[in-house]
Design a protein around this motif. Structure first.
Motif, PDB file in Angstrom:
ATOM      1  N   TYR A 128       0.782  -1.133  -0.116  1.00  0.00           N
ATOM      2  CA  TYR A 128       0.171   0.137  -0.064  1.00  0.00           C
ATOM      3  C   TYR A 128       0.918   1.312   0.168  1.00  0.00           C
ATOM      4  O   TYR A 128       2.021   1.031   0.639  1.00  0.00           O
ATOM      5  CB  TYR A 128      -0.726  -0.098   1.176  1.00  0.00           C
ATOM      6  CG  TYR A 128      -1.808  -1.077   1.390  1.00  0.00           C
ATOM      7  CD1 TYR A 128      -3.309  -0.846   1.000  1.00  0.00           C
ATOM      8  CD2 TYR A 128      -1.363  -2.438   1.718  1.00  0.00           C
ATOM      9  CE1 TYR A 128      -4.107  -1.977   0.936  1.00  0.00           C
ATOM     10  CE2 TYR A 128      -2.370  -3.547   2.056  1.00  0.00           C
ATOM     11  CZ  TYR A 128      -3.580  -3.218   1.501  1.00  0.00           C
ATOM     12  OH  TYR A 128      -4.499  -4.309   1.470  1.00  0.00           O
ATOM     13  N   GLU A 129       0.370   2.395  -0.780  1.00  0.00           N
ATOM     14  CA  GLU A 129       1.213   3.455  -0.645  1.00  0.00           C
ATOM     15  C   GLU A 129       0.544   4.935  -0.302  1.00  0.00           C
ATOM     16  O   GLU A 129       1.376   5.825  -0.101  1.00  0.00           O
ATOM     17  CB  GLU A 129       1.660   3.733  -2.268  1.00  0.00           C
ATOM     18  CG  GLU A 129       2.407   2.686  -2.774  1.00  0.00           C
ATOM     19  CD  GLU A 129       2.936   3.037  -4.255  1.00  0.00           C
ATOM     20  OE1 GLU A 129       2.375   3.946  -5.029  1.00  0.00           O
ATOM     21  OE2 GLU A 129       3.592   2.262  -4.798  1.00  0.00           O
ATOM     22  N   PRO A 140       7.403   2.324  11.099  1.00  0.00           N
ATOM     23  CA  PRO A 140       8.673   3.190  10.609  1.00  0.00           C
ATOM     24  C   PRO A 140       8.659   3.073   9.086  1.00  0.00           C
ATOM     25  O   PRO A 140       9.025   4.056   8.305  1.00  0.00           O
ATOM     26  CB  PRO A 140       9.979   2.596  10.936  1.00  0.00           C
ATOM     27  CG  PRO A 140       9.464   1.339  11.711  1.00  0.00           C
ATOM     28  CD  PRO A 140       7.991   1.470  11.978  1.00  0.00           C
ATOM     29  N   GLU A 141       8.345   2.038   8.252  1.00  0.00           N
ATOM     30  CA  GLU A 141       8.333   1.634   6.791  1.00  0.00           C
ATOM     31  C   GLU A 141       7.631   2.615   6.102  1.00  0.00           C
ATOM     32  O   GLU A 141       7.850   3.212   4.954  1.00  0.00           O
ATOM     33  CB  GLU A 141       8.114   0.348   6.524  1.00  0.00           C
ATOM     34  CG  GLU A 141       6.681  -0.363   6.840  1.00  0.00           C
ATOM     35  CD  GLU A 141       6.573  -0.950   7.897  1.00  0.00           C
ATOM     36  OE1 GLU A 141       5.735  -1.747   8.124  1.00  0.00           O
ATOM     37  OE2 GLU A 141       7.577  -0.640   8.877  1.00  0.00           O
ATOM     38  N   VAL A 142       6.567   3.318   6.752  1.00  0.00           N
ATOM     39  CA  VAL A 142       5.652   4.176   6.053  1.00  0.00           C
ATOM     40  C   VAL A 142       6.172   5.595   5.743  1.00  0.00           C
ATOM     41  O   VAL A 142       6.320   6.250   4.539  1.00  0.00           O
ATOM     42  CB  VAL A 142       4.312   4.533   6.884  1.00  0.00           C
ATOM     43  CG1 VAL A 142       3.501   5.831   6.085  1.00  0.00           C
ATOM     44  CG2 VAL A 142       3.443   3.292   6.958  1.00  0.00           C
ATOM     45  N   THR A 143       7.044   6.055   6.737  1.00  0.00           N
ATOM     46  CA  THR A 143       8.184   7.479   6.434  1.00  0.00           C
ATOM     47  C   THR A 143       9.227   6.963   6.018  1.00  0.00           C
ATOM     48  O   THR A 143       9.731   8.188   5.313  1.00  0.00           O
ATOM     49  CB  THR A 143       8.408   7.804   8.063  1.00  0.00           C
ATOM     50  OG1 THR A 143       8.795   6.800   8.822  1.00  0.00           O
ATOM     51  CG2 THR A 143       6.843   8.448   8.620  1.00  0.00           C
ATOM     52  N   VAL A 144       9.920   5.902   6.063  1.00  0.00           N
ATOM     53  CA  VAL A 144      11.004   5.665   5.248  1.00  0.00           C
ATOM     54  C   VAL A 144      10.953   5.588   4.002  1.00  0.00           C
ATOM     55  O   VAL A 144      11.567   5.893   3.123  1.00  0.00           O
ATOM     56  CB  VAL A 144      11.592   4.269   6.081  1.00  0.00           C
ATOM     57  CG1 VAL A 144      13.047   3.859   5.022  1.00  0.00           C
ATOM     58  CG2 VAL A 144      11.968   4.449   7.414  1.00  0.00           C
ATOM     59  N   ASN A 145      10.082   4.769   3.344  1.00  0.00           N
ATOM     60  CA  ASN A 145       9.792   4.590   1.846  1.00  0.00           C
ATOM     61  C   ASN A 145       8.373   4.610   1.251  1.00  0.00           C
ATOM     62  O   ASN A 145       8.282   4.452   0.205  1.00  0.00           O
ATOM     63  CB  ASN A 145      10.458   3.114   1.427  1.00  0.00           C
ATOM     64  CG  ASN A 145       9.660   1.900   2.415  1.00  0.00           C
ATOM     65  OD1 ASN A 145       8.621   2.051   2.526  1.00  0.00           O
ATOM     66  ND2 ASN A 145      10.485   1.108   2.478  1.00  0.00           N
ATOM     67  N   GLY A 146       7.488   5.040   2.250  1.00  0.00           N
ATOM     68  CA  GLY A 146       6.288   5.285   1.783  1.00  0.00           C
ATOM     69  C   GLY A 146       5.275   4.336   1.449  1.00  0.00           C
ATOM     70  O   GLY A 146       4.294   4.268   0.761  1.00  0.00           O
ATOM     71  N   ARG A 147       5.770   2.953   1.856  1.00  0.00           N
ATOM     72  CA  ARG A 147       5.058   1.844   1.368  1.00  0.00           C
ATOM     73  C   ARG A 147       5.031   0.818   2.728  1.00  0.00           C
ATOM     74  O   ARG A 147       5.966   0.900   3.447  1.00  0.00           O
ATOM     75  CB  ARG A 147       5.840   0.974   0.161  1.00  0.00           C
ATOM     76  CG  ARG A 147       6.083   1.626  -1.039  1.00  0.00           C
ATOM     77  CD  ARG A 147       7.066   1.305  -2.046  1.00  0.00           C
ATOM     78  NE  ARG A 147       6.764   0.026  -2.417  1.00  0.00           N
ATOM     79  CZ  ARG A 147       6.174  -0.709  -3.325  1.00  0.00           C
ATOM     80  NH1 ARG A 147       5.488   0.449  -3.974  1.00  0.00           N
ATOM     81  NH2 ARG A 147       5.952  -1.884  -3.657  1.00  0.00           N
TER      82      ARG A 147
END
Length: 224
Positions: A128-129, A140-147
């Motif tokens: 999901y993006e 944290p992966e949401v803010t790190v790579n947006g996915r």
């Protein structure tokens, strides 16, 4: 409003209604709120849900217990939340907003019900993006790579939920750094509880515990 087509329904329904119905498909699921009826109007919709009585949301429940829960109580509650999360995903529903305010607790029976599918989405294999939900439970992966993927994100949310239930506060960046290194401790918490928190709150989503295997963790084998 986002719409969803469901088998057996002549026209699309609002996404929240559709996801709630999907989560309750099949045998009765006591850990998920039941939708009794709904009315879909031009600019709004109304949902009629079964309200367990007596009940309060988990945030209020924790506050009434002195801002934190003992491990035995936390274990009883979060086991049911894990079951609800797994049932949702089994039915192709990604809730995306599992948090204290969206969990109802029956104070007499200690039964938990997951509510509020407004932020939900259909399950998919790919990442999901677009983030939807509550930032405090954002991995944290949401803010790190947006996915992000559904299951690892759900596990992170459950880890944050457990931490707040037994520690009285939201984990700081320092806490999360120590947890990721598996060197975090807190007086009064068992080793198994700390290890459960480690398993959920790894910064690398691939290192988190598998959602389907969470209920098999050693913490759930501790005798009350």
């Amino acid at each position: 409003m986002r719409q969803l087509f469901l088998p057996g329904h002549p026209k699309s329904v609002p996404m929240e209604i559709g996801l709630t119905l999907m989560a309750n498909m099949g045998p009765r699921v006591p850990q998920i709120i039941k939708l009794l009826d709904w009315e879909d109007n031009k600019d709004h919709y109304i949902m009629v849900m079964k309200r367990p009585m007596p009940c309060i949301d988990l945030k209020i429940f924790v506050t009434l217990h002195g801002e934190s829960l003992n491990e035995g109580t936390a274990r009883k509650l979060i086991r049911q939340v894990i079951e609800a999360a797994n049932v949702c995903i089994k039915h192709d529903v990604f809730h995306r907003d599992i948090k204290m305010e969206n969990l109802l607790v029956n104070q007499d029976t200690m039964q938990v019900k997951l509510t509020d599918f407004r932020c939900g989405a259909l399950m998919k294999k790919f990442a999901y993006e677009v983030f939807s939900g509550t930032k405090a439970y954002c991995p944290p992966e949401v803010t790190v790579n947006g996915r992000y993927h559904a299951k690892p994100r759900t596990v992170w949310s459950l880890g944050i939920l457990l931490f707040m239930m037994v520690c009285e506060y939201y984990p700081t960046d320092h806490d999360l750094d120590l947890i990721s290194k598996k060197s975090w401790t807190r007086p009064g918490l068992s080793q198994e509880c700390c290890q459960m928190i480690f398993a959920c709150l790894q910064s690398d989503p691939q290192q988190r515990i598998n959602l389907e295997k969470m209920h098999l963790h050693d913490w759930f084998k501790v005798m009350e």
